[in-house]
Write a protein that holds these residues in place. Sequence first.
Motif, short mmCIF file in Angstrom:
data_model
loop_
_atom_site.label_atom_id
_atom_site.label_comp_id
_atom_site.label_asym_id
_atom_site.label_seq_id
_atom_site.Cartn_x
_atom_site.Cartn_y
_atom_site.Cartn_z
N ASP B 277 8.54 48.29 -0.16
CA ASP B 277 8.02 47.90 1.09
C ASP B 277 9.89 47.41 1.33
O ASP B 277 9.80 46.31 0.41
CB ASP B 277 7.57 47.34 1.36
CG ASP B 277 5.43 48.33 0.60
OD1 ASP B 277 5.96 49.98 1.26
OD2 ASP B 277 4.51 47.80 0.60
N TRP B 281 11.93 52.02 2.10
CA TRP B 281 11.49 52.59 3.82
C TRP B 281 11.16 50.90 4.03
O TRP B 281 10.63 50.45 3.52
CB TRP B 281 10.81 53.52 3.62
CG TRP B 281 8.69 53.06 2.62
CD1 TRP B 281 7.95 51.78 2.90
CD2 TRP B 281 8.98 52.85 1.73
NE1 TRP B 281 6.88 51.29 2.33
CE2 TRP B 281 7.28 52.69 0.98
CE3 TRP B 281 9.31 53.98 0.76
CZ2 TRP B 281 7.24 53.26 0.06
CZ3 TRP B 281 8.19 54.44 -0.10
CH2 TRP B 281 7.63 53.91 -0.35
N LEU B 285 3.45 49.92 3.00
CA LEU B 285 3.28 51.45 2.88
C LEU B 285 1.19 50.38 2.97
O LEU B 285 0.89 51.46 3.42
CB LEU B 285 3.46 51.95 1.51
CG LEU B 285 2.77 52.97 0.98
CD1 LEU B 285 2.82 54.56 2.35
CD2 LEU B 285 3.14 53.86 -0.11
N PRO B 290 1.36 56.31 4.50
CA PRO B 290 2.33 56.56 4.26
C PRO B 290 3.38 57.64 5.01
O PRO B 290 4.58 57.97 5.69
CB PRO B 290 1.63 58.44 3.68
CG PRO B 290 0.53 57.88 3.83
CD PRO B 290 -0.27 56.59 4.14
N ASP B 291 2.37 58.01 6.86
CA ASP B 291 2.53 58.27 8.33
C ASP B 291 3.69 57.72 9.06
O ASP B 291 4.50 58.37 9.20
CB ASP B 291 1.94 59.32 8.36
CG ASP B 291 1.42 60.77 7.77
OD1 ASP B 291 2.62 60.90 6.84
OD2 ASP B 291 0.09 60.81 7.90
N ILE B 293 5.06 54.72 7.53
CA ILE B 293 6.89 53.96 7.13
C ILE B 293 7.73 54.05 7.97
O ILE B 293 7.82 55.16 8.18
CB ILE B 293 6.17 54.10 5.95
CG1 ILE B 293 6.16 55.47 5.35
CG2 ILE B 293 5.00 52.51 5.04
CD1 ILE B 293 6.65 56.03 3.58
N ASN B 327 2.14 47.59 -4.93
CA ASN B 327 1.34 48.49 -4.42
C ASN B 327 1.00 49.37 -5.31
O ASN B 327 0.12 49.59 -5.97
CB ASN B 327 2.50 49.55 -4.12
CG ASN B 327 3.27 49.33 -2.91
OD1 ASN B 327 2.37 49.76 -1.48
ND2 ASN B 327 4.40 49.90 -2.13
N ASP B 331 -1.55 55.89 -3.62
CA ASP B 331 -0.74 54.89 -2.21
C ASP B 331 0.83 55.89 -2.30
O ASP B 331 1.57 56.80 -1.10
CB ASP B 331 -0.77 53.55 -1.27
CG ASP B 331 -2.33 53.22 -1.12
OD1 ASP B 331 -3.17 53.45 -1.15
OD2 ASP B 331 -2.03 51.96 -0.96
N GLU B 334 0.81 59.33 -3.24
CA GLU B 334 0.71 60.23 -1.09
C GLU B 334 2.01 60.57 -0.88
O GLU B 334 2.74 60.95 -0.40
CB GLU B 334 -0.16 59.52 -0.58
CG GLU B 334 -1.07 60.07 0.16
CD GLU B 334 -1.88 59.66 1.05
OE1 GLU B 334 -2.34 58.58 0.58
OE2 GLU B 334 -1.81 60.18 2.35
N ALA B 335 2.80 58.70 -0.21
CA ALA B 335 3.52 58.77 0.66
C ALA B 335 5.20 59.81 -0.23
O ALA B 335 5.17 60.14 0.46
CB ALA B 335 4.54 57.75 0.06
N THR B 338 3.52 63.31 1.00
CA THR B 338 3.11 64.19 1.69
C THR B 338 4.46 63.36 3.45
O THR B 338 4.60 64.19 4.10
CB THR B 338 2.16 63.29 2.56
OG1 THR B 338 1.80 62.28 2.79
CG2 THR B 338 1.17 64.03 1.69
N ASN B 339 4.96 62.55 2.93
CA ASN B 339 5.81 62.07 3.79
C ASN B 339 7.37 62.60 3.54
O ASN B 339 8.07 62.63 2.71
CB ASN B 339 6.71 60.54 3.67
CG ASN B 339 7.46 60.52 5.55
OD1 ASN B 339 8.08 61.47 5.31
ND2 ASN B 339 6.90 59.47 5.55
#
Lengths: 78, 628
Positions: B277, B281, B285, B290-291, B293, B327, B331, B334-335, B338-339
Amino acid sequence: MPESLQDIVKQTLADILSMDTSNIDDETSMDSVDGWDSANHISLILALEEELNLAFDISEIEEMISVYDIVSIIEQKS
Amino acid sequence: MTNKSNSIADDQLRPEFSSACESGDYWKSKAAADAILKQNSSGASIRYLVGTIKQNAANFENIKNIRLALLSSYSIEFIRDALYLSFFRNGLLLDIYQPGFNQFRQEILDPDSSLYAFNPDILILSVEGAHLCPLLYQHSSVKNSDLLEDTIKEVHQLITTFRERSTSAIIVQNLSPQIYPGLGVGDSNSLYSTRQLVHQINHQLTQLASENRGIYILDYDALVAKYGGLNWRDERMNFYAQVPINKNVFILLAKEFAKIVRILFGGAKKCLVVDLDNTLWGGILGEDGPDNIQIGPVYPGNAFKAFQEALLSLKSRGVILAIASKNNLSDVKEAFTTNTHMALKLDDFSDKQIHWQEKSLSLMEIATNLNIGLEHMVFVDDNPVECEQIKQSLPMVEVINFPKQPENYAACLFEEGFFDTLQESREDMQRASLYKQRSDAEAFRKQASNMKDFYRGLQMEIQFAKVDDKSVTRTAQLTQKTNQFNATTQRYSEANLEVMMADDNWCLYNLSVKDKFGDNGIVGVLFAQIKDDIFIIDTFLLSCRVIGRTVERAMLAFLCTQARLNRLSFLVGKIHFTPKNMPVRDVYKDFGFEEIHSTPEETQWRLEVNKAKTDFPDWFQINDKVNS
């Protein structure tokens, strides 16, 4: 308590020459101290310039050959 | 370029520094010195640090003494303190030899000069262009290609003369053109202007270095350009005292030399551990999701993305990446999945410590899992509290506390040159994936019920070979970098090895190890010298990648084979103690050598080859290229 200009000059000279400040007075000069040679003189000038945020002309550097002379030249500049 | 502060910080930090020095605790001393310099990097501060280090020089552990010859065309003595300090910060205690002013030619050319009596480990040749080739820098002179050829010829002669008489590494500073060239704006429009000729000379210097082993170029031209010629030079002191560079940049030049020497002496960092974090990015988070950040095409997302790309380039040249983040693992997974703006993938990290424990524990865990010394790790985080925790508990880890602005992250990371390399060897490129294999192997070992099954399960193949032109770079590198499983910790440059390769009494071998997880490349080195009927082991080392797999037993079995083929009766080896080489200390004893000599610094061991049981462990497939 802010240091006096004399104290700063003496302390810097003591650092460069690895001497004790108690052995340094206004009369201390290049002639009277063995270690104060031309190379250490440059180190001293560079250290004082940094400490006091000044730049000396070469003509001044050549006159700054004792604690007394150094202090008076710096006083003239400021 | 110096930053000064009141003496309050000094009042707190100086006692901490001096007591660390007195107790000989190198890492604490270094951390305290770093903190002092961060507050105040003035000449007075440097003088204080160097004075204190010198008073306590005999106390330090984890430090290496090296002999440095400083040849220069100007009054380089004013940079000595800065050099001493910069090398100290890299674990090197300097013994400096500096001949009289502008004596660099005589010192090199005269075989009886004090330079050769001093026998340096490193030679620095710091010569200003205007001193090396005055005609090239004079406005009034007519420039032609003869100036170029003469200059290169002289440098070449100096270097080759020195090389004939010494195997020490040579660092040559290249040339910087003058700030106000003779032709002004016309200078770059003429093929024979100072600037053009200087660039050609620099190009040829690089060529000289690439064609000769043990010669390294300090890119003075780039360094001066980085800070700007007007800041760099002090014409007043140049003319008055032959000190052409400004007092404010002494430390910058010294640091650059130290960066090169650090690599030669195994001090380059191997692993970069990053926070997530506000480091990889923007945003948190766990809170932003995830979308949301910040990573992507617009500020600050683009700055974070550029930083990720910088990490990717480090990885591609062999730096191992790892994560220490507070973290939730799910999460983070996933980040990364998916990002779509992420430049890095979770797989780019060889180890991931993603949980809520203290980060110092995470770093120790990473060190264990990847088998990397903490002193080879760099940790970056935007959070000053996390950074402070690491500095306090693990002072051997280099910590970079990122500023608020992500656009400055890459510069902060690259400024100290922790991951700089000199020659890109193929092994370096592969190392990141090798360490990942090692981490997998660690997991596999945890499952293996007994050790022999573990070894057999690894399906190891060892190839022994003579050191040759192709492998000499990597072999020298291993002698420079290996600290733990290293019996004598003798460091060799490529130039040293070339001399030994030409000597029939020396047998220089290296070995590569393959296993089910991949090809580890060259991981071990054996140098032995034949003396009468004795095979004297000079260097016996194994990369930490393959420690704990009995490879050392195969190495000794191989040496026994070689001893027999050369009709030698004894193997003799010594263990020279260093703070790091605990893992190697019992290697001769375990193989059945008898101890013949012992001092607090080292032990010596002997094996009668014909009486020894010298089979290779059955879990190795041996590929002997030396005798096939």
